[in-house]
Every structure is written in structure tokens, then in C-alpha cells.
Enzyme design. Sequence first.
Site, PDB file in Angstrom:
ATOM      1  N   CYS A  68      24.676  27.476 -14.910  1.00  0.00           N
ATOM      2  CA  CYS A  68      25.048  26.553 -13.851  1.00  0.00           C
ATOM      3  C   CYS A  68      24.198  25.115 -13.432  1.00  0.00           C
ATOM      4  O   CYS A  68      24.833  24.334 -13.360  1.00  0.00           O
ATOM      5  CB  CYS A  68      24.883  27.622 -12.430  1.00  0.00           C
ATOM      6  SG  CYS A  68      25.086  26.750 -10.859  1.00  0.00           S
TER       7      CYS A  68
ATOM      8  N   LYS B 174      29.038  18.342 -11.190  1.00  0.00           N
ATOM      9  CA  LYS B 174      29.219  17.635  -9.875  1.00  0.00           C
ATOM     10  C   LYS B 174      28.487  16.203  -9.804  1.00  0.00           C
ATOM     11  O   LYS B 174      29.088  15.543  -9.277  1.00  0.00           O
ATOM     12  CB  LYS B 174      28.696  18.659  -8.782  1.00  0.00           C
ATOM     13  CG  LYS B 174      29.225  19.886  -8.595  1.00  0.00           C
ATOM     14  CD  LYS B 174      30.722  20.063  -8.581  1.00  0.00           C
ATOM     15  CE  LYS B 174      31.129  21.209  -8.973  1.00  0.00           C
ATOM     16  NZ  LYS B 174      31.124  21.483 -10.397  1.00  0.00           N
TER      17      LYS B 174
ATOM     18  N   HIS C  10      36.102  16.265  17.173  1.00  0.00           N
ATOM     19  CA  HIS C  10      37.147  14.988  16.951  1.00  0.00           C
ATOM     20  C   HIS C  10      36.470  13.822  16.828  1.00  0.00           C
ATOM     21  O   HIS C  10      35.508  13.460  17.624  1.00  0.00           O
ATOM     22  CB  HIS C  10      38.025  15.092  18.072  1.00  0.00           C
ATOM     23  CG  HIS C  10      39.090  13.888  17.891  1.00  0.00           C
ATOM     24  ND1 HIS C  10      40.084  14.013  16.859  1.00  0.00           N
ATOM     25  CD2 HIS C  10      39.221  12.907  18.384  1.00  0.00           C
ATOM     26  CE1 HIS C  10      40.716  12.927  16.872  1.00  0.00           C
ATOM     27  NE2 HIS C  10      40.305  12.037  17.991  1.00  0.00           N
TER      28      HIS C  10
END
Length: 466
Positions: A42, A51, A444
Site C-alpha cells: 500500500c 494517488k 450548502h
Amino acid sequence: MKSYDVAVIGSGPGGYVAAIRCAQLGMKTAIIEKYSTLGGTCLNVGCIPSKALLSSSHHYEEATKHFEEHGIEIPGEIKVNLEKMIGRKQAVVDQTTGGIDFLMKKNKIDVFEGLGSFKDATHITIEGKDAQEIEAKKIIIATGSKPSTLPFITLDKERVITSTEALKLKEIPKHLIIIGGGVIGLELGQVYRRLGAEVTVIEYMDRILPTMDAGLSKELNKVFKKSKCKMMLSHKVQSVERKGDEVIVKAENKKGEVVEFKGDYCLVSVGRKPYTAGLNAEAAGVKLNDRGQVEVNEHLQTNVPNIYAIGDVIKGAMLAHKAEEEGVFVAETMAGQKPHIDYNLIPGVVYTWPEVAAVGKTEDQLKADNVEYKVGQFPFRALGRARASGDIDGFVKILADKTTDEVLGVHMIGARCADLIAEAVTAMEFRASAEDISRMSHAHPTFAEAVKEAALAATDDRALHV
């Protein structure tokens, strides 16, 4: 001879986390790693370096394709310096693995470099710079996995490569042929497509990501085709041959015709297999199954009571976070605690862009189990936040029990879904209903509003913004 309460063989996410938790619980702990750096696949040649390259290539794509529409103009040609990009990736890896060294010292865990092999059920020989032997009352096998291949493929690791080599290429391929449309192949395919390579994905099944929700597969396939990746589904690879700097792949399509593909690199990405080479499990009496996995019971205990196994080397999804959960589980079990893992609630993530994430049951699984369910789906393009950033691909889909409204599965593709899936895992861990999620306030404007809107749609088909 040094003696320990617990010895862990393998220092990937499962192994090092198990070692830390054992030390936290007061056990004298040792960890054995055959490579010179800790962290396993990993951290060294998997999750972390991939990544890093996905992030770097994403920045390049943004600069070349999207900056202008934001009013950012860069004069001259924007170029890729692959050597520098790979160098940054390695720096990220080095920093991360160095962090594990620090954690071992902090928790007073003894680290042994070398190949750990069972001498018997309580003794491990370590073949490294110096041959040595340690004794442990309990042992955790955390030896992980390695890339699989197909019987007729010769991996020369130069032109016919695995993910390990794909993370350190010296040049951008002209044409990268990828065998396997799973997580690893798609992530690395997207990296090199962004950097300018022609990319062809050859998948045996009739869709990419065949174990995930069919809607996610269809949406990501659309995104890849839009980026001009060639997606060859329902193709059975028959041969892979290298001629100089060229690789020729022959595959049979669903009509039974043989199709030929030519490229300068071929990435074989057909999954991974448990790694137990050199472990000498038989000396301890530990049983392996036909697939090479270490057999364990519900306590992750092998047939030898003082020996446990976790992560990729046992059954189940080959995921770093699954291994970590199992590492903690075993440490706490050995300490007399009663931990639990709900394997249905371990999320799966694909770190392409858009990201893909899922937890719980798929529609196909619910149909197979004859469970009646409701579907609530909401598209990201209906979100103000998605439009503001230009990330409008994808959707969130929530599957809820038709009678009780309990959330049974959440499947999403879109920006930041790798992070958004944690909300779904939390909700499902507490047996939330779709209505429970729909009544929670979501800030929001955010991408997370798509989860609330999908929950509203699943509750009573009452999404507000579509």
C-alpha cells in the site's frame, strides 16, 4: 533469543496497525518486514504512490484543459516532466513510510528486517543481513498479496508490466494496453491517458468494475470513452507477445473473432493473489486453502490457536482499510476484548476522477436475495457546488428497504466520493433509514448535498433540486 508477547509478520496497513494496537494494549511486540521500508504494498507500490500520480496528472489535465475557462491563461507550452513527477511520488512514499518508522519507535515496537519464516508455532527465523530467531507467544500473519497474472503471460517487468513497474516508468507510453478493467488498471490508465498516452483497456467481463453497481460501471465507462480511452469489453485475452519495444496482445471478442492490439507497454492488471512465499506455514501447522489464502475462523484465528492472520492473505476484499480493521480486531481479541467487524460496511473506492465509491449491497445482490427495495438517485450536475467547480459528472444512488426504509446500499460516482462514502458507512453502521439521512442538515453548497437529495428521493421520491 528475544521473546515477545506478539510478533507480526508483514508491515503493511494490516500488520503495522495490528502491531500498534497490540503495543497500546500492553503487549511486548515485534514486527518483521522483508523489505528495507515499512508499509507494505500500500505505502510503497500501491495506494499511496498511485494517488500521488493521480493527483499530479489531474493538475496537469486541469492546467491544459480547464484553466482557460476559469480565466487563467498560461503563456507558452505546458509540459510534463515525468522524472520530476515520479520523484515527487517517491518523496511522498518516503515521507509516509518514514512516518511508520516513527510510529514503531513511539510505541516501542521492535522492527526486524528480513524474511520471516515459521520454525514452529512459536518461533520465527528471520533471514536478513543477520540470520536470527525470535520467540512469540502469539503470531499475526500479515504478509499481504502480490499482482496476479495469466498463465500464458510472461511478465518481463520492462514492457509487459504490473502496477509496481507502472508507478516508475521512465517515459510516457505511446500506447498503453491494459489487461483488466478493475480498480488498479483504471486508475493507472487514467494517469497515463492524462499525460498523453493512447490507452486501451481490455476487459473479459461485459463491463468495467464488474463487482460494483452496474450504474457506476456504465457512468465511469462513459467518462473514459469521453477521454478517448478505448474500452474493449467482453474480450478474452489469448496471448501477449513482446517483439523488441512492441507488445502484441491478441484477444477474442464476443463474436468469436480474434482482435490484435499493438502498443509499447502492456499493463497486466487482473487482480492480486495472497503472498505466502517463504512463510513456511506448514512448519507451524497452519492450513492454507486451494487459493493460497490462510484459513481463519470468525476470530481471524488459524487452525493453530496462537496464530492469527489478517488482510490480503485471508479471504475477503483486498483493501488496506479492511486489513487495518482486522489488525485492530485481532489485537483486541487477543487482549480479551470483544470487537466486531461488519464486512458489509467496508467501503470500496476507485480513485479515478470522477471518484467511485460504494458500501453495502448492490441492486443485483438485493435481487438475488429477493429483497424488495426502493431506489433514490440524484445527479451531481443538479448541485450548485458541482457546477461552480465544473465537476458535474456522476450521481449518488441510495438503496433502501421497501418496507422499513433502512439503507441497504449506497453507490456513488462523482467529485470527492472517496470522502463522501464515509457518511453512508456511518449511517448504515447505525441502521439509519433513508429518511434519517434526508432530515439531517447538509451544508450548502457542498457535494454532500447529493447524499441528502438521494435520500429524499429514496424516502418518498421527493428530491428538491431535480
